[in-house]
Every structure is written in C-alpha cells, then in structure tokens.
Design a protein around this motif. Structure first.
Motif, PDB file in Angstrom:
ATOM      1  N   UNK A 227       0.391  16.176 -10.721  1.00 36.64           N
ATOM      2  CA  UNK A 227      -1.009  16.105 -10.324  1.00 36.64           C
ATOM      3  C   UNK A 227      -1.286  15.146  -9.187  1.00 36.64           C
ATOM      4  N   UNK A 228      -0.314  14.263  -8.865  1.00 39.59           N
ATOM      5  CA  UNK A 228      -0.509  13.356  -7.727  1.00 39.59           C
ATOM      6  C   UNK A 228      -0.655  14.155  -6.437  1.00 39.59           C
ATOM      7  N   UNK A 229      -1.584  13.736  -5.585  1.00 38.92           N
ATOM      8  CA  UNK A 229      -1.720  14.332  -4.260  1.00 38.92           C
ATOM      9  C   UNK A 229      -1.046  13.387  -3.271  1.00 38.92           C
ATOM     10  N   UNK A 230      -0.021  13.875  -2.592  1.00 35.58           N
ATOM     11  CA  UNK A 230       0.841  13.039  -1.753  1.00 35.58           C
ATOM     12  C   UNK A 230       0.694  13.448  -0.287  1.00 35.58           C
ATOM     13  N   UNK A 231       0.287  12.536   0.599  1.00 32.58           N
ATOM     14  CA  UNK A 231       0.255  12.863   2.026  1.00 32.58           C
ATOM     15  C   UNK A 231       1.627  13.345   2.499  1.00 32.58           C
ATOM     16  N   UNK A 232       1.630  14.494   3.185  1.00 30.41           N
ATOM     17  CA  UNK A 232       2.871  15.082   3.693  1.00 30.41           C
ATOM     18  C   UNK A 232       3.114  14.576   5.106  1.00 30.41           C
ATOM     19  N   UNK A 244       4.117   9.983   1.590  1.00 29.02           N
ATOM     20  CA  UNK A 244       3.662   8.601   1.523  1.00 29.02           C
ATOM     21  C   UNK A 244       2.792   8.441   0.282  1.00 29.02           C
ATOM     22  N   UNK A 245       3.129   7.462  -0.553  1.00 31.98           N
ATOM     23  CA  UNK A 245       2.369   7.246  -1.777  1.00 31.98           C
ATOM     24  C   UNK A 245       2.395   5.765  -2.133  1.00 31.98           C
ATOM     25  N   UNK A 246       1.222   5.230  -2.427  1.00 34.29           N
ATOM     26  CA  UNK A 246       1.091   3.811  -2.797  1.00 34.29           C
ATOM     27  C   UNK A 246       1.678   2.895  -1.724  1.00 34.29           C
ATOM     28  N   UNK A 247       1.462   3.256  -0.473  1.00 29.73           N
ATOM     29  CA  UNK A 247       1.919   2.420   0.634  1.00 29.73           C
ATOM     30  C   UNK A 247       3.390   2.525   0.963  1.00 29.73           C
ATOM     31  N   UNK A 248       4.099   3.477   0.341  1.00 27.85           N
ATOM     32  CA  UNK A 248       5.543   3.613   0.591  1.00 27.85           C
ATOM     33  C   UNK A 248       5.860   4.995   1.146  1.00 27.85           C
TER      34      UNK A 248
END
Length: 381
Positions: A227-232, A244-248
């Motif tokens: 369900x996480x939406x992750x910038x591609x 990119x997720x949680x600054x990483x």
C-alpha cells in the motif's frame, strides 16, 4: 491572484467539445534525477481551449512534440508527402537549433512561435486529422499534468510548489478559507512550518504502489509495506526500479509494485549538460521549491555573506533570512558564519542520499521578522 493549475480538473469529451486552440504561455527548466545523476531539460506549459471556451493546462517537452509529428507522419503518409510526389500538407516542426549548450534556454524560447504555428495549423486541418486520437491523446490532460505541482501567478508565470502548499491552494480555491484550515491540519505544518517535502506522505508525479511487503536484503534496497506509494525515480532494468521513500533512494523489485505513473523518457534533444559547471542548492520558500545554481566553489566552502547574497539575488528580495532544518524538523536561524558551520556539521552527521549536482544540505528561506516558522515550545518533545 495565485491560481492552482489543474486542480479538480474534470474529464473533457474532446469529440463533443473539440479543441480550438493550444498555445504555449511559459517554459520552465526542470531537473530529473536518474540513479542519483542529474538531467536537466525544459518543458512547455500550454493552455488548451475548447469550443465551449473551457480551458486546461498541459505540460510537454519538445521531444514529445517530435513524437507527435512522427506518429502523424506514419499514420498519414500521403499528407506527410511520403507518397509519390504529393506535397506535404501536415505541419512540420522546426529543425534542430545549433547553439552552445549554455544557450539552451534561448533555444527553448526561440521554438515557441514555431510550435504555436505548428499547433494552430494542425488544429485547422480536416477533422480526420485534427480530431484523430493521436492528436487528442497528445493534447489531453494526463495524470502528470494534473499532478504537476505548479501555481500560476498574476504575472502568468508558473513555478513549483510543495505538495502541502498545493493542497492548501486547492482547498482554498475549491471550498474557501474554512476548508483551507482543514487542509493545513491534514498536511500538518504546511508553508508556515516549512517542513521538508521528503517528510510529506502526499506523492505526485512518477510513482508506484507496493503490492506486497518487502524487506531489503542490502543497503541498496528499500524497505516498504503493501500500500505504500513510492516515488519512481528510474527504471534500472525490467527486474528492478529505483525509488525514494522516507528520504532514502534505493532499489525496488519490479514484481512487488504497480506503476501508477511512469517516468519520462530520457536521452532526448531537449536535455543538456551545462557548459559552465554549477552546483544546485535546494531552497524552500513560501511553499515553493527553488533550485538555485551557484558556483561549485561557493557550494564547497560556503560563506554566510556569499550564500545570503546568492539567495537574495535569485529571489529578488533583501528582506529574507536563511534557515536550515534540524533532525527534529525545526528551523534553525542562520545569522553568521558559525551557523553555516553548524549547518555543514549537521549535514555531515545526518547524511542523505547524495544526488549528483546538488549540495548535501537544504535551505529554508523565510521573511525577516517572521518568527512563526520557529518552534518556541521547549517542552514539545
């Protein structure tokens, strides 16, 4: 008046309400990060007007216009002049403009009249061409257009805004000031707190949704939950994407996600590398993101006076102060060189994923005398 572009945009039936014009009204330099490398390019903002006089905004690169022309030439070879000695009746885009790389903005601006003429002629052709799905698909709004975090000011110019500011503007534009305050509560501290965009859960642009939980097996991979939406960020190959997720920044296994919006193509004519090397400082100012190009020497060993001068010159306002954000998310006022040294120390102690061309720290700019951006509650934690 500031207007949020493409907020709550309805779906138009372009067959029943045909397009009568499409005109470029602005250009913008953008940066695209691919595997921690920086690609720079220009986009065109177009206002598309329908017969009903309704209008909407789309964002296109020059390479996309090239793709449109190629598709039309393939579909209509006779009108393209590819059959026998038939004259070309399809409009034609201008050819390449050969200038040095540092003049790429000039290239983008010089193309505007020719592209507008191209669109005007294209829309005046027989409906079998002007109303063909190739043309309508190109001029229709895409999720990327609707999600483009930009605002249009009274001067007609556009600029990036943070997702939090976008939500605030959208609430104000659609439902009034009462809902505006609710939107601020939803996104927590918006422009007043000037939190980093990386801490926000609202995601727009190229992105993917996690279909399953994934526990990374190395530091190069991302951990995420279903369900996480992750910038591609990019597609490494058919098996792995970069997200990119949680600054990483890290790798994401392709079978574990569903792409919501794909990344743009790279390697096109509208990209460039600067002839004179620059380094980019990312600044957050009044809800907008400002990427400021500076001399690499200044970025490597910044001084308070030079950094202040560069920021104030770029923003055109001398009544500004510089801040940085600490690990708790609070803004720290930068008053002199000792604070610059603390900024650099903080960045070294809490490193983020390095991005080619950017300094490893960010600035938050506020108005001089505006103390509402600072945490004055010593017992909050």
């Amino acid at each position: 008046m500031t207007t949020l572009l493409a907020a709550s945009t309805p779906k138009y039936d372009l067959k029943k309400d045909p397009i009568i014009s499409a005109v470029i009204f602005d250009t913008e330099k953008r940066r695209y990060i691919n595997l921690a490398n920086l690609t720079k390019y220009y986009v065109y903002f177009l206002e598309v007007t329908l017969k009903s006089r309704k209008s909407y905004i789309i964002v296109r690169r020059y390479s996309q216009f090239d793709g449109l022309q190629e598709k039309l030439d393939d579909k209509f070879p006779l009108q393209a002049g590819h059959v026998s000695s038939a004259p070309r009746t399809l409009p034609e885009l201008p050819g390449k403009i050969f200038l040095k790389r540092s003049a790429v903005r000039e290239v983008a601006d010089r193309r505007i009249p020719d592209i507008n003429k191209y669109l005007k002629k294209l829309l005046s052709l027989d409906p079998k061409i002007s109303q063909h799905e190739i043309v309508l698909d190109f001029l229709s709004q895409t999720p990327g257009d609707i999600d483009t975090p930009v605002i249009k000011g009274s001067d007609g110019k556009v600029e990036y805004v943070t997702p939090a500011e976008k939500a605030r503007l959208q609430a104000k534009q659609n439902e009034g000031d009462t809902v505006e305050h609710k939107a601020k509560d939803v996104v927590h501290k918006s422009t007043s707190s000037m939190k980093s965009v990386h801490s926000l859960k609202m995601v727009s642009g190229p992105r993917m949704e996690a279909l399953h939980d994934f526990d990374s097996e190395s530091d190069t991979e991302l951990n995420f939950k279903r369900g996480d939406v992750i910038p591609l960020v990019s597609k490494v190959n058919e098996n792995w994407y970069e997200g990119s997720l949680h600054g990483k920044l890290g790798l994401v296994p392709a079978p574990f996600v569903r792409i919501i919006e794909d990344v743009i193509d790279v390697g096109s004519e509208d990209e460039w590398e600067d002839e004179t090397p620059t380094t980019v400082i990312r600044c957050f100012y009044e809800g907008t993101i400002k990427d400021i190009d500076v001399d690499p020497k200044l970025a490597e060993k910044p001084t308070y006076s030079q950094l202040s001068e560069a920021v104030m010159k770029y923003l055109g306002d001398k009544n500004l102060v510089l801040n940085y954000q600490d690990i708790q998310g609070d803004l720290i006022l930068i008053k002199d060189q000792s604070d610059i040294d603390l900024l650099l120390l903080d960045a070294a102690l809490h490193p983020q994923q390095a991005i080619s061309g950017y300094v490893p720290w960010e600035l938050h700019i506020s108005k001089e005398g505006d103390y509402s951006v600072y945490n004055i509650n010593p017992y909050r934690y």
